[in-house]
Structures are given as C-alpha cells and as structure tokens.
Design a protein around this motif. Structure first.
Motif, PDB file in Angstrom:
ATOM      1  N   ASP A  92       0.852  -1.180  -0.063  1.00 54.27           N
ATOM      2  CA  ASP A  92       0.192  -0.187   0.007  1.00 54.27           C
ATOM      3  C   ASP A  92       0.799   1.350   0.179  1.00 54.27           C
ATOM      4  N   TRP A  93       2.122   1.253   0.637  1.00 57.51           N
ATOM      5  CA  TRP A  93       2.951   2.501   0.889  1.00 57.51           C
ATOM      6  C   TRP A  93       4.200   1.914   0.762  1.00 57.51           C
ATOM      7  N   ILE A  94       5.067   3.066   0.489  1.00 58.58           N
ATOM      8  CA  ILE A  94       6.518   2.732   0.625  1.00 58.58           C
ATOM      9  C   ILE A  94       7.276   3.937   1.159  1.00 58.58           C
ATOM     10  N   ALA A  95       7.874   3.828   2.293  1.00 60.66           N
ATOM     11  CA  ALA A  95       8.340   4.856   2.888  1.00 60.66           C
ATOM     12  C   ALA A  95       9.871   4.813   2.915  1.00 60.66           C
ATOM     13  N   THR A  96      10.470   3.865   3.697  1.00 62.56           N
ATOM     14  CA  THR A  96      11.976   3.713   3.963  1.00 62.56           C
ATOM     15  C   THR A  96      12.220   2.744   2.904  1.00 62.56           C
ATOM     16  N   GLY A  97      11.693   1.789   2.430  1.00 62.96           N
ATOM     17  CA  GLY A  97      11.901   0.840   1.466  1.00 62.96           C
ATOM     18  C   GLY A  97      12.451  -0.427   1.964  1.00 62.96           C
ATOM     19  N   ALA A  98      12.406  -0.499   3.405  1.00 70.30           N
ATOM     20  CA  ALA A  98      13.046  -1.537   4.174  1.00 70.30           C
ATOM     21  C   ALA A  98      12.214  -2.875   3.929  1.00 70.30           C
ATOM     22  N   GLN A  99      11.300  -2.815   4.028  1.00 72.57           N
ATOM     23  CA  GLN A  99      10.214  -4.042   3.631  1.00 72.57           C
ATOM     24  C   GLN A  99      10.595  -4.693   2.383  1.00 72.57           C
ATOM     25  N   ALA A 100      10.551  -3.686   1.209  1.00 68.49           N
ATOM     26  CA  ALA A 100      10.559  -4.365  -0.192  1.00 68.49           C
ATOM     27  C   ALA A 100      11.918  -4.669  -0.169  1.00 68.49           C
ATOM     28  N   GLU A 101      12.983  -4.037   0.365  1.00 61.98           N
ATOM     29  CA  GLU A 101      14.597  -4.561   0.167  1.00 61.98           C
ATOM     30  C   GLU A 101      14.486  -5.862   0.798  1.00 61.98           C
ATOM     31  N   ALA A 102      14.014  -6.215   1.943  1.00 63.98           N
ATOM     32  CA  ALA A 102      13.936  -7.508   2.607  1.00 63.98           C
ATOM     33  C   ALA A 102      13.281  -8.516   1.800  1.00 63.98           C
ATOM     34  N   CYS A 103      12.309  -8.069   1.160  1.00 62.80           N
ATOM     35  CA  CYS A 103      11.282  -8.987   0.267  1.00 62.80           C
ATOM     36  C   CYS A 103      12.194  -9.303  -0.935  1.00 62.80           C
ATOM     37  N   ARG A 104      12.905  -8.368  -1.424  1.00 59.85           N
ATOM     38  CA  ARG A 104      13.629  -8.725  -2.567  1.00 59.85           C
ATOM     39  C   ARG A 104      14.842  -9.737  -2.228  1.00 59.85           C
ATOM     40  N   ALA A 105      15.171  -9.536  -0.825  1.00 63.81           N
ATOM     41  CA  ALA A 105      16.280 -10.499  -0.655  1.00 63.81           C
ATOM     42  C   ALA A 105      15.833 -11.986  -0.549  1.00 63.81           C
ATOM     43  N   LEU A 106      14.370 -12.084  -0.122  1.00 58.34           N
ATOM     44  CA  LEU A 106      13.655 -13.325   0.068  1.00 58.34           C
ATOM     45  C   LEU A 106      13.712 -13.953  -1.644  1.00 58.34           C
ATOM     46  N   VAL A 107      13.294 -13.294  -2.436  1.00 59.37           N
ATOM     47  CA  VAL A 107      13.252 -13.355  -3.738  1.00 59.37           C
ATOM     48  C   VAL A 107      14.624 -14.140  -4.219  1.00 59.37           C
ATOM     49  N   GLN A 108      15.586 -13.333  -3.820  1.00 58.12           N
ATOM     50  CA  GLN A 108      16.834 -13.616  -4.562  1.00 58.12           C
ATOM     51  C   GLN A 108      17.220 -15.225  -3.483  1.00 58.12           C
ATOM     52  N   MET A 109      16.771 -15.415  -2.503  1.00 54.52           N
ATOM     53  CA  MET A 109      17.062 -16.660  -1.928  1.00 54.52           C
ATOM     54  C   MET A 109      16.505 -17.652  -2.425  1.00 54.52           C
ATOM     55  N   SER A 110      15.654 -17.425  -3.134  1.00 57.09           N
ATOM     56  CA  SER A 110      14.519 -18.418  -3.883  1.00 57.09           C
ATOM     57  C   SER A 110      15.219 -18.813  -5.320  1.00 57.09           C
ATOM     58  N   GLY A 111      16.107 -17.966  -5.571  1.00 61.63           N
ATOM     59  CA  GLY A 111      16.396 -18.085  -7.073  1.00 61.63           C
ATOM     60  C   GLY A 111      15.484 -17.503  -8.092  1.00 61.63           C
ATOM     61  N   ALA A 112      14.416 -16.823  -7.537  1.00 57.88           N
ATOM     62  CA  ALA A 112      13.464 -15.997  -8.600  1.00 57.88           C
ATOM     63  C   ALA A 112      14.180 -14.786  -8.902  1.00 57.88           C
ATOM     64  N   GLY A 113      13.178 -14.115  -9.759  1.00 60.44           N
ATOM     65  CA  GLY A 113      13.734 -12.793 -10.281  1.00 60.44           C
ATOM     66  C   GLY A 113      12.649 -11.754  -9.961  1.00 60.44           C
ATOM     67  N   TRP A 114      13.268 -10.488  -9.496  1.00 63.46           N
ATOM     68  CA  TRP A 114      12.463  -9.547  -8.907  1.00 63.46           C
ATOM     69  C   TRP A 114      12.217  -8.448 -10.393  1.00 63.46           C
ATOM     70  N   ILE A 115      10.790  -8.495 -10.287  1.00 59.84           N
ATOM     71  CA  ILE A 115      10.183  -7.661 -11.450  1.00 59.84           C
ATOM     72  C   ILE A 115      10.348  -6.000 -10.787  1.00 59.84           C
ATOM     73  N   GLY A 116       9.735  -5.708  -9.679  1.00 61.92           N
ATOM     74  CA  GLY A 116       9.672  -4.589  -9.133  1.00 61.92           C
ATOM     75  C   GLY A 116       8.729  -4.400  -8.289  1.00 61.92           C
ATOM     76  N   ALA A 117       8.582  -3.101  -7.586  1.00 63.46           N
ATOM     77  CA  ALA A 117       7.607  -2.986  -6.723  1.00 63.46           C
ATOM     78  C   ALA A 117       6.393  -2.091  -7.183  1.00 63.46           C
ATOM     79  N   ALA A 118       5.110  -2.485  -6.973  1.00 62.80           N
ATOM     80  CA  ALA A 118       4.028  -1.794  -7.350  1.00 62.80           C
ATOM     81  C   ALA A 118       3.136  -1.273  -6.149  1.00 62.80           C
TER      82      ALA A 118
END
Length: 145
Positions: A92-118
């Motif tokens: 819903d909202w991005i302020a610091t980007g901390a959660q989005a960065e952590a989620c991108r790290a989870l995506v990378q751990m899985s071997g999946a690719g990050w499209i972006g943050a909507a």
C-alpha cells in the motif's frame, strides 16, 4: 475492488509476473487483488513468522530500520517461490523501502527474479533505492498534500 489490483498490475504491464508477493497484512490483501488480476498465485510474506509445523521450510530475513525505526523479521514459505519465477512485489505504501528490500532478498534466496515494487503511494525519499527496487506507484506522497 478489482480495479486497484488491475491498476497495480498495470504499473508493470510489459512484465509478466508468475507470482505476486505481498507482506502481511495490507500488502497481502492488495497482493490477492493483483494476483487475481494477473492470473497468478500469491506469495504472502509474514512478519515475525511462526511455523505451523516443524516440517515447514522458510526463508527468513530481517529488515533495515522501518518508518518506526524497528527491524522486522520477515519470512516466506519456501514452497511459494521457485527458481525461475518472476515476482512482482505489491504494497500500500513505501516509506523507507526496508520491507521491499527485505522481500527482494527473499526473492533472491529462492532463485526467482525481482520485477519491481508496485505500490499505491510512493513516499520513498531515496531516489537510488526507488531505481534499485524499480518502484512504481499509483500516487506519490506529494499528490496527497
């Protein structure tokens, strides 16, 4: 309700996600609407994850300080992402980007690719992080003034 999911998906209309990711709770709700619009599944990221059974396999990570200056523990069931998936993060909202960065790290751990943050509202101050995370929004915080 379907319009908001379609609107978030439309921010990345040239990309083809195989999974939509959202953080508990508002990100998950928006994620369901977006995933439904795109016709793919949802990978819910849990805050302070607890295992339902010892056999649950999870990827876990901690966030940088969030807007309340807290570090959150985020977790994702390993069965929800596979190597080769293309993941669209929704919130819903991005302020610091901390959660989005952590989620991108989870995506990378899985071997999946990050499209972006909507996101619905972009309140991110750091333009370098906006580019790195590929943040696109329906509104910018200055539109709310």
């Amino acid at each position: 309700m379907d319009q908001i999911g379609a609107g978030l998906a439309g921010l990345f209309e040239n990309d083809r996600p195989t999974v939509v990711m959202g953080t508990q709770s508002r990100g998950s709700l928006l994620g369901v609407l977006t995933a439904r619009s795109v016709g793919v599944g949802l990978a819910e990221v849990r805050k302070d994850p607890g295992r339902a059974a010892d056999s649950d396999a999870w990827w876990e990570t901690s966030t940088a300080p969030d807007y309340r200056d807290q570090h959150l523990q985020l977790g994702l069931r390993r069965s929800l992402l596979r190597s080769g998936d293309s993941v669209l993060f929704v919130d819903d909202w991005i302020a610091t980007g901390a959660q989005a960065e952590a989620c991108r790290a989870l995506v990378q751990m899985s071997g999946a690719g990050w499209i972006g943050a909507a996101v619905v509202v972009d309140g991110l101050v750091r333009s370098d992080l906006r580019r790195s995370l590929r943040v696109r929004s329906l509104l910018h915080i200055r539109d709310l003034a």
